[in-house]
Design a protein around this motif. Sequence first.
Motif, PDB file in Angstrom:
ATOM      1  N   GLU A 128      10.296   5.719  -7.425  1.00 50.34           N
ATOM      2  CA  GLU A 128      10.250   5.430  -5.842  1.00 50.34           C
ATOM      3  C   GLU A 128      11.246   4.398  -5.896  1.00 50.34           C
ATOM      4  O   GLU A 128      11.852   3.586  -5.318  1.00 50.34           O
ATOM      5  CB  GLU A 128       9.172   3.860  -5.895  1.00 50.34           C
ATOM      6  CG  GLU A 128       8.516   3.663  -4.696  1.00 50.34           C
ATOM      7  CD  GLU A 128       8.218   4.391  -3.376  1.00 50.34           C
ATOM      8  OE1 GLU A 128       8.376   3.622  -2.378  1.00 50.34           O
ATOM      9  OE2 GLU A 128       7.565   5.047  -4.185  1.00 50.34           O
TER      10      GLU A 128
ATOM     11  N   ASN B 257      14.516   3.207  -3.455  1.00 53.06           N
ATOM     12  CA  ASN B 257      14.074   2.186  -1.871  1.00 53.06           C
ATOM     13  C   ASN B 257      15.868   1.791  -2.513  1.00 53.06           C
ATOM     14  O   ASN B 257      16.275   0.390  -1.527  1.00 53.06           O
ATOM     15  CB  ASN B 257      13.831   1.324  -2.522  1.00 53.06           C
ATOM     16  CG  ASN B 257      12.099   0.882  -2.841  1.00 53.06           C
ATOM     17  OD1 ASN B 257      11.583   2.216  -1.749  1.00 53.06           O
ATOM     18  ND2 ASN B 257      11.177   0.675  -3.659  1.00 53.06           N
TER      19      ASN B 257
ATOM     20  N   THR C  95       7.679  -1.903  -1.512  1.00 54.98           N
ATOM     21  CA  THR C  95       6.652  -1.247  -1.095  1.00 54.98           C
ATOM     22  C   THR C  95       5.730  -2.583  -2.001  1.00 54.98           C
ATOM     23  O   THR C  95       5.522  -3.566  -2.315  1.00 54.98           O
ATOM     24  CB  THR C  95       6.120  -0.433  -2.781  1.00 54.98           C
ATOM     25  OG1 THR C  95       6.760   0.808  -2.509  1.00 54.98           O
ATOM     26  CG2 THR C  95       4.705   0.005  -1.847  1.00 54.98           C
TER      27      THR C  95
ATOM     28  N   ASN D 228      -0.666   0.924   2.013  1.00 56.70           N
ATOM     29  CA  ASN D 228       0.402   0.577   1.360  1.00 56.70           C
ATOM     30  C   ASN D 228       1.562   0.290   2.409  1.00 56.70           C
ATOM     31  O   ASN D 228       1.416   1.262   3.706  1.00 56.70           O
ATOM     32  CB  ASN D 228       0.274   1.213   0.430  1.00 56.70           C
ATOM     33  CG  ASN D 228       0.232   0.898  -1.146  1.00 56.70           C
ATOM     34  OD1 ASN D 228      -0.412  -0.238  -1.265  1.00 56.70           O
ATOM     35  ND2 ASN D 228      -0.329   1.821  -1.779  1.00 56.70           N
TER      36      ASN D 228
ATOM     37  N   GLY E 202       5.842   0.706   3.317  1.00 60.92           N
ATOM     38  CA  GLY E 202       7.375   0.990   2.579  1.00 60.92           C
ATOM     39  C   GLY E 202       8.445   1.082   3.827  1.00 60.92           C
ATOM     40  O   GLY E 202       8.022   0.546   5.091  1.00 60.92           O
TER      41      GLY E 202
END
Length: 938
Positions: A3, A7, A838, A854, A856
């Motif tokens: 993740e 990002n 996140t 959530n 993103g």
Amino acid sequence: MSEEARNVPPEEPPSLLQRFFRFGADRPAPTLAGLVLVSLMAAFGLPKVVVDSGFDRLVPRDDAERQSYLRVAREFGSDHRSFVYVRDPQLWTPAKLQALEKLHEDLRQLPFVERIDDLFTQRTVKSVEGQLTARPLLKDIPADAAGAERARREALEDPIAARNLVSADGTAMAIGIAIKERGQGPTEKEVHETLEKVLGATRGQFATLVEVGPPRIDAEIRDSLLHDMRVLVPASALLLGLTVFGFYRSLFAAAMPLVVAGLSLLWTFGMMGWAGIPVSILSAMLPSLVVVIGATEIMRMISGYYAGLLDARTRGAPPDRAVATEFMLKSVGAPAVLTVLTTALGFASNAFAGIAIIRDFGLAASFAILANGLITVLLLPMLYAAFGPHKGGLPAFASSGGFSAMAAKAFGMLRSRLALWALALTAVLCAAFVQQASNLYVTNEPLTFFRPERALVQDARRMQQDLAGVKIFYITLQSNSEGAFRDPANLQRLADIQSFIAKQKIFDRSLSLADVVSQANQEAGGGRPESYRVPGTRKLVAEYLLLHPPRDLEPYVSHDYRRANIVVRHNVRDSSTLNHHIRELKEVVGHYAGADMATVVVGENLMINAAADRLLEGQAAALAGLLAVVFVVMSLMFTSIKGGIIALVPSVVPILMIVGAMKVLEIPLNAATVMVAVIAIGIAIDGTIHLFARYSELCRSTSNYDEAVIETVKDEAAPVIAVSLALALGFGVLLLSDFTLIAQFGALAAATMLFSIFANLLITPLVMSRIRLVGLYEILAMSRQRAALEHSSLFKGMSGYQIRKAILISELLKYADGDRLVVQGTMGRSMFLVVSGTLEVVRVDGTIERHIANLGPGDVFGEIGFVQATRRTADVRAAGPVSVLRFDHERIEKDLVLFPHIMAKLNFNISGILGKRLADIVEARAQSGAAPEAPKDN
């Protein structure tokens, strides 16, 4: 892929401009080879460089009166005349008169002399036993003192010789030398050297014996030009080296500007040799311009290198030239490019001037600025990457220390308490300076090029006081009738014009055919002053004219007596004054001549001085065009029309202040000082761009523009002041010039640098906080780095530029794990777009915490509060490090008022987001059998 990896935005590839800046450091071998090759080509052009100080380069080639001037000069003799000025308290003694006679003969035999006008050639009509006869005033040298005294009285009583060839007190004389037209004999330099050899043999016999005229002016211009090159080049280099060494305490740093300036000057003078551009008086400014203006970006780049060393020390890493050079390259960007291009464009605008000396200097200066910029970005990173020092710190001006804090505090006080007063005072001063500008005088006169204490200037002034000025022009009347100027009525027209010239009280002396016949008529009338007039009959005119051989009348009348010529002498140095009186004189000449005669008023010095008006008009047009370019470029560069207008402030205010200073100090506008405006714009724009760039950067992370402005002043005050002071010192070197106009340019340019500090750090920030600036280079740089966000529903249907513009007027905020971006129950008008990381949306009902969603990269939240002020219905907090863009409603409306299409598309997409959310809620409620409820903000 983790993740965290997802990002992290991909590294932005370097732009074409960035790759160009890196070329020298990345490819040192081909860069060095290219620099050496161009330098060798330039070196082969140096022998072709010539010095041209001729006056014809001060006259536009397309001057409408040039052909008339050439025609009149061919018929009545060239106005290209020099004078030998003789002064001695015991001038009228047989020995000194014999020395003058020998000097007369020596001068007459010179091959370039067309005619001599002095007491040995000037004929006067005398009555001898009732018969009129004409003879030279000094036909025979007196044998004793009594005879010399009689000769003196006769010369002083002659109305044509008085204050023309002999002074009123008899202690000064003039020998007029008509020189053949240029191109038909030796150069001005050779003429002067020959005259000096002749005068040198006689000079010891008189208190004063000097030549005053174009050959001497030309020779002294050449000597002063060589003096300036010998003095200004090393002085500029020494001052720059000491300044840079004082800032960085590094001999390597001090050598860099000298190396760059040396190569730039080699390229420039080599180009001038190959292109056939001669070195002129204005060329004396080139070394200082190249050294001073080029040092601006060099100092900033060196500061960037030391910033890299400081960063390494801060991180505990060993010093690395490559890393430090990367910091150096980051300091070079759009501001540096725009500064170079604007300054070069300002000089290049002179290429359209009709005056050759200004056109050629503009082209040479423009080339020099571009060459300096190119050599700087290619050579400096290459040398520092290979040989840069490992030690050293940032100079005081490159860091925000106590001085910067004081500047920011002073600006803060000014802004909070005296902002309106400061702006009002500036407006009043500018208005006053504009009013003063209308009273400035313009000059293109070669004698004004020299300092007032110069021997040449003093000799010309003394000669005018004793006799008349050294400058000549002609007034020619032409009739269609042969023998027209044997008619007393037409001769009276000449006399009437001369009477008007005397009333103008600006010109020293005028002579014409009317004087020749009037002097004879006076002698025929017993020498009475009232008899000095044009005779009443054609018969008397014919008799008087027969007394003079045709050669004596050649300067005043054509062989067929259709054309008559008035010779006017003066020493007016103010082109504005001269042009005004010449325009007035032309009207009067046309009036007295009548409709049956054609008239011209011509002279080389008239064309030179008339070019001053054209010079002013051309520079005004060039200045207006340059300001328009600055406005357009700055508006585009920072995507704001208001920003473009504000960017003109630090350019216009110093110019207006300089105009006022010129009026107070009585400094004229001339071929050099008129270019100060170009310098003001080119230098001021450098500080303005850095101010705007820093302010734009700070606006990315705050919505408080007032704080951003104060912080901008704090960051930029020291470098702006330091660079401006260094530039002022550099231009101050020009005060050492032998030429007045070069010294005046240096003083005004130095003052402009100081005025630009006031404009950039006080006036510009006062109005800058009223706008939001977004750099175009920031927009263009956001490509792959923002690729993920472009697919966000917030930017649906928008172009890449519109997306980047919208992104850059937001605030980029970063949060740590657990930070709350939105707090449930609070009011807010901000919308957020997730850039990386996140976030989790949590609804708190009493003691129960319910996870909702959530979020993103690319997700939007807070859009309801953005559209309509309402309380937040949930918490939004970071689940690890995150960065978001915050769109404030009030700020977006303000900043996008001039971009209605972007605003409309944002609103349309926001409504689409709200509609989709409502549809999702309705569908979810329908599936669960519950009644629909209004969508929540988060």
